[in-house]
Design a protein around this motif. Structure first.
Motif, short mmCIF file in Angstrom:
data_model
loop_
_atom_site.label_atom_id
_atom_site.label_comp_id
_atom_site.label_asym_id
_atom_site.label_seq_id
_atom_site.Cartn_x
_atom_site.Cartn_y
_atom_site.Cartn_z
N ASP A 148 45.42 38.77 44.07
CA ASP A 148 46.52 39.66 44.43
C ASP A 148 47.33 40.10 43.24
O ASP A 148 47.77 41.25 43.15
N GLN A 149 47.49 39.18 42.26
CA GLN A 149 48.30 39.54 41.09
C GLN A 149 47.54 40.43 40.13
O GLN A 149 48.15 41.22 39.40
N VAL A 150 46.22 40.33 40.10
CA VAL A 150 45.44 41.29 39.33
C VAL A 150 45.71 42.69 39.85
O VAL A 150 45.97 43.63 39.08
N TYR A 151 45.69 42.84 41.18
CA TYR A 151 45.96 44.16 41.75
C TYR A 151 47.44 44.54 41.60
O TYR A 151 47.76 45.70 41.33
N ALA A 152 48.34 43.56 41.76
CA ALA A 152 49.77 43.85 41.60
C ALA A 152 50.07 44.36 40.19
O ALA A 152 50.91 45.25 40.00
N ASN A 153 49.40 43.81 39.19
CA ASN A 153 49.60 44.28 37.82
C ASN A 153 49.13 45.72 37.65
O ASN A 153 49.61 46.44 36.77
N HIS A 154 48.20 46.14 38.49
CA HIS A 154 47.67 47.50 38.42
C HIS A 154 48.53 48.50 39.16
O HIS A 154 48.73 49.63 38.70
N VAL A 155 49.07 48.09 40.32
CA VAL A 155 49.74 49.05 41.20
C VAL A 155 51.22 48.77 41.39
O VAL A 155 51.95 49.59 41.96
N GLY A 156 51.70 47.64 40.90
CA GLY A 156 53.06 47.20 41.21
C GLY A 156 54.16 48.08 40.71
O GLY A 156 55.27 48.07 41.27
N ASP A 157 53.93 48.89 39.67
CA ASP A 157 54.97 49.77 39.15
C ASP A 157 55.28 50.92 40.09
O ASP A 157 56.26 51.63 39.89
N GLN A 158 54.46 51.11 41.12
CA GLN A 158 54.64 52.24 42.01
C GLN A 158 55.53 51.94 43.21
O GLN A 158 55.83 52.84 44.00
N THR A 159 55.94 50.69 43.37
CA THR A 159 56.77 50.31 44.53
C THR A 159 57.93 49.45 44.07
O THR A 159 57.97 48.94 42.94
N ARG A 160 58.88 49.26 44.98
CA ARG A 160 60.05 48.43 44.70
C ARG A 160 59.65 47.03 44.26
O ARG A 160 60.14 46.49 43.28
N PHE A 161 58.74 46.42 45.01
CA PHE A 161 58.28 45.06 44.71
C PHE A 161 56.81 45.09 44.33
O PHE A 161 55.99 45.66 45.05
N SER A 182 49.57 32.71 45.24
CA SER A 182 49.70 33.65 44.14
C SER A 182 50.01 32.94 42.83
O SER A 182 50.90 32.09 42.77
N PHE A 183 49.28 33.35 41.77
CA PHE A 183 49.44 32.75 40.45
C PHE A 183 49.46 33.86 39.39
O PHE A 183 48.74 34.85 39.49
N THR A 184 50.31 33.66 38.38
CA THR A 184 50.48 34.65 37.33
C THR A 184 49.28 34.65 36.39
O THR A 184 48.37 33.84 36.50
N ARG A 185 49.31 35.53 35.41
CA ARG A 185 48.20 35.64 34.47
C ARG A 185 48.06 34.41 33.59
O ARG A 185 46.99 34.17 33.01
N THR A 186 49.11 33.59 33.51
CA THR A 186 49.02 32.33 32.78
C THR A 186 48.71 31.15 33.71
O THR A 186 48.70 30.01 33.28
N GLY A 187 48.47 31.43 34.99
CA GLY A 187 48.14 30.38 35.94
C GLY A 187 49.33 29.67 36.53
O GLY A 187 49.18 28.63 37.18
N ARG A 188 50.51 30.24 36.36
CA ARG A 188 51.71 29.62 36.91
C ARG A 188 51.88 30.02 38.37
O ARG A 188 51.76 31.19 38.72
N ALA A 189 52.19 29.04 39.23
CA ALA A 189 52.37 29.32 40.65
C ALA A 189 53.60 30.17 40.88
O ALA A 189 54.66 29.92 40.31
N ILE A 190 53.49 31.19 41.72
CA ILE A 190 54.61 32.05 42.08
C ILE A 190 55.22 31.51 43.36
O ILE A 190 54.54 31.39 44.39
N PRO A 191 56.49 31.14 43.35
CA PRO A 191 57.10 30.56 44.56
C PRO A 191 57.00 31.51 45.75
O PRO A 191 57.23 32.72 45.63
N ALA A 192 56.68 30.94 46.90
CA ALA A 192 56.58 31.72 48.13
C ALA A 192 57.85 31.58 48.95
O ALA A 192 58.45 30.50 48.99
N GLU A 193 58.24 32.65 49.59
CA GLU A 193 59.40 32.62 50.48
C GLU A 193 58.93 32.30 51.89
O GLU A 193 57.89 32.76 52.34
N HIS A 194 59.72 31.48 52.60
CA HIS A 194 59.34 31.06 53.94
C HIS A 194 60.40 31.35 54.99
O HIS A 194 60.17 31.12 56.18
N ARG A 195 61.55 31.87 54.59
CA ARG A 195 62.65 32.14 55.52
C ARG A 195 62.64 33.62 55.90
O ARG A 195 62.92 34.48 55.06
#
Length: 478
Positions: A148-161, A182-195
């Protein structure tokens, strides 16, 4: 003298990063007029027309594997997760029959997994479902960027998030016990929201009118952090330099988020109707909670707040509140169902729970299918590619992942098929007390799931031939 990073006073660093992470939210481009879209796109160095050619990606994970009774078991015909047959000639079981109305929008996959973790306990493998990394069973832990983050890095500039990262349990969890896909390009876990309310407010509620000033302060703080960190780097040893470089990468990413947010600070917020949405719901009301999380993703997609979303429905191995989701269908804990298949009616109970997850995913698909594409032709489902699955199949087995690929017909995907590379002899059945299947050498070599990922990325518009170091796509899908 070399400094140790752990001995430093890190309050200033954390405060600087906190300013960036606490940025307010400033709306969506979905309801903008053409002039506003062009202005944002031009400022970001984008083609405004290209930014409206919407292609979305949603990825969803469920834990604890799926029911796989053996062919000689009477439960096989009705309660197996995988369909019976092959190609376009297949039949859904009772576990999967909810998908029949959307049959021509779905491809079921079997015989796929990630090669580096095929002999790792299934409960340790959610971390690598979207990364294909060799995360291992124990010892040093290293992950890599998720699909998902590979694609987000490609298309993410086109939306708010750039992306929306959700889970039932929230946060990041632990190595090999993740709460996030979801994990960043350095392999760091991206915190998920649950609320749910926090997600809704993030997407659609403006917190204050002081956004521009706060963004300027954030940019100043990040500049100062980078300057201090670069000076500090020369005084650190090798291991600490590597850790500092990872930190600097996260600061640079935060700096990019600040610059992006400045482009949207005066953009009007989208307006959505949420009369039936219970934003205070928790997993204690499991069916409504799961429905609400899917609905929030639908709203984020429909308003073009993001084009990338992940939702980890549950954590592996019965840790976390997500294990209580089985109460939606009258059982107590979800993980226990996968261990009780030898009991009378055990396969049916496990299948009933998996059927509940299938039903809610199907409900989400139907919402997309029934909504005309706001940015073009066809339906939202035609322009949204969905991946739904788990990193284990039979009892703790990290092979033959149960996976569904859905939607994306406008991207060239063909569906209405069961791509069955596992064949008729897939490992299954209840555990008999002997060494578990994951401990044994695989009897048959799976296809790399990265082949599916490569084809997904290609059809989403990326020019790539590989994912996680493995080349080649899957022609069956297009």
């Amino acid at each position: 003298m070399k400094l140790n990073l752990d001995s430093l006073d890190r309050r200033r660093f954390l405060r600087g990063a906190g300013v960036a992470l606490a940025l307010p939210v400033f709306g969506s481009a979905a309801k903008l007029d053409a002039g506003a879209v062009s202005q944002v796109a031009e400022a970001a160095g984008l083609d405004a027309n290209a930014s409206r050619k919407v292609k979305r990606l949603g990825c969803f994970y469920f834990p604890d594997g799926v029911p796989m009774p053996l062919a000689e078991d009477p439960a096989y015909q009705d309660w197996s997760w995988f369909p019976h047959g092959n190609g376009s000639d297949f039949r859904y079981t009772k576990c999967m029959e909810v998908f029949e109305p959307l049959r021509d929008q779905i491809t079921v996959l079997s015989g796929f997994s990630h090669p580096d973790v095929r002999q790792v306990h299934g409960h340790s493998n959610a971390d690598q479902f979207l990364t294909a990394a060799a995360t291992g069973s124990d010892g040093p832990y290293k992950n890599s960027i998720s699909l998902d983050q590979v694609y987000a890095n490609h298309v993410g500039d086109q939306t708010r998030f750039s992306s929306l990262v959700l889970s039932t349990d929230g946060g990041t969890g632990t190595p090999r016990g993740t709460h996030t896909m979801s994990f960043t390009r350095t392999g760091r876990a991206i915190p998920a929201e649950h609320r749910p309310k926090r997600v809704f407010d993030m997407l659609f509620v403006k917190e204050d009118a002081d956004a521009a000033r706060r963004l300027a302060l954030s940019k100043s703080a990040l500049d100062e952090l980078l300057a201090d960190a670069k000076r500090l780097r020369n005084d650190l040893g090798g291991d600490d330099r590597e850790r500092l470089d990872e930190y600097l990468d996260s600061v640079r990413q935060a700096e990019k988020r600040v610059e992006k947010a400045k482009l949207w600070v005066n953009t009007p917020l989208p307006k959505v109707e949420v009369n039936d949405l219970d934003l205070e719901v928790s997993p204690e009301d499991p069916q409504r909670y799961v429905q609400t999380m899917f609905e929030l993703i639908y709203l984020a997609f429909r308003t073009d707040s993001t084009r990338v979303a992940t939702y980890q429905i549950g954590r592996e191995n019965a840790f976390g509140i997500s294990d209580r989701l089985a109460r939606a269908v009258g059982f107590n804990l979800a993980h226990a169902l996968s261990h009780e298949t030898k009991q009378p009616g055990g396969w049916e109970r496990f299948s009933t729970y998996c059927g509940f997850l299938n039903r809610e995913f199907c409900r989400f698909m139907t919402r997309l299918q029934e909504t005309p594409e706001p940015a073009g032709q066809g339906t939202m489902l035609d322009n949204t590619l969905l991946l739904f699955g788990s990193a284990s199949s039979a009892f703790h087995l990290s092979q033959n992942y149960p996976v569904i690929l859905a939607g994306g017909k406008a991207m060239g995907f063909k569906h209405g098929q069961y791509v069955n590379y596992a064949g008729s002899g897939a490992v299954g059945g209840s555990w008999d007390g002997k060494p578990e299947p994951w401990m044994k050498e695989p009897e048959k070599e799976d296809q790399p799931l990265t082949k599916v990922f490569v084809t997904m990325l290609q059809q989403l518009g990326l020019e790539t031939e590989s994912f996680a170091g493995r080349t080649g796509g899957l022609s069956d899908l297009v």
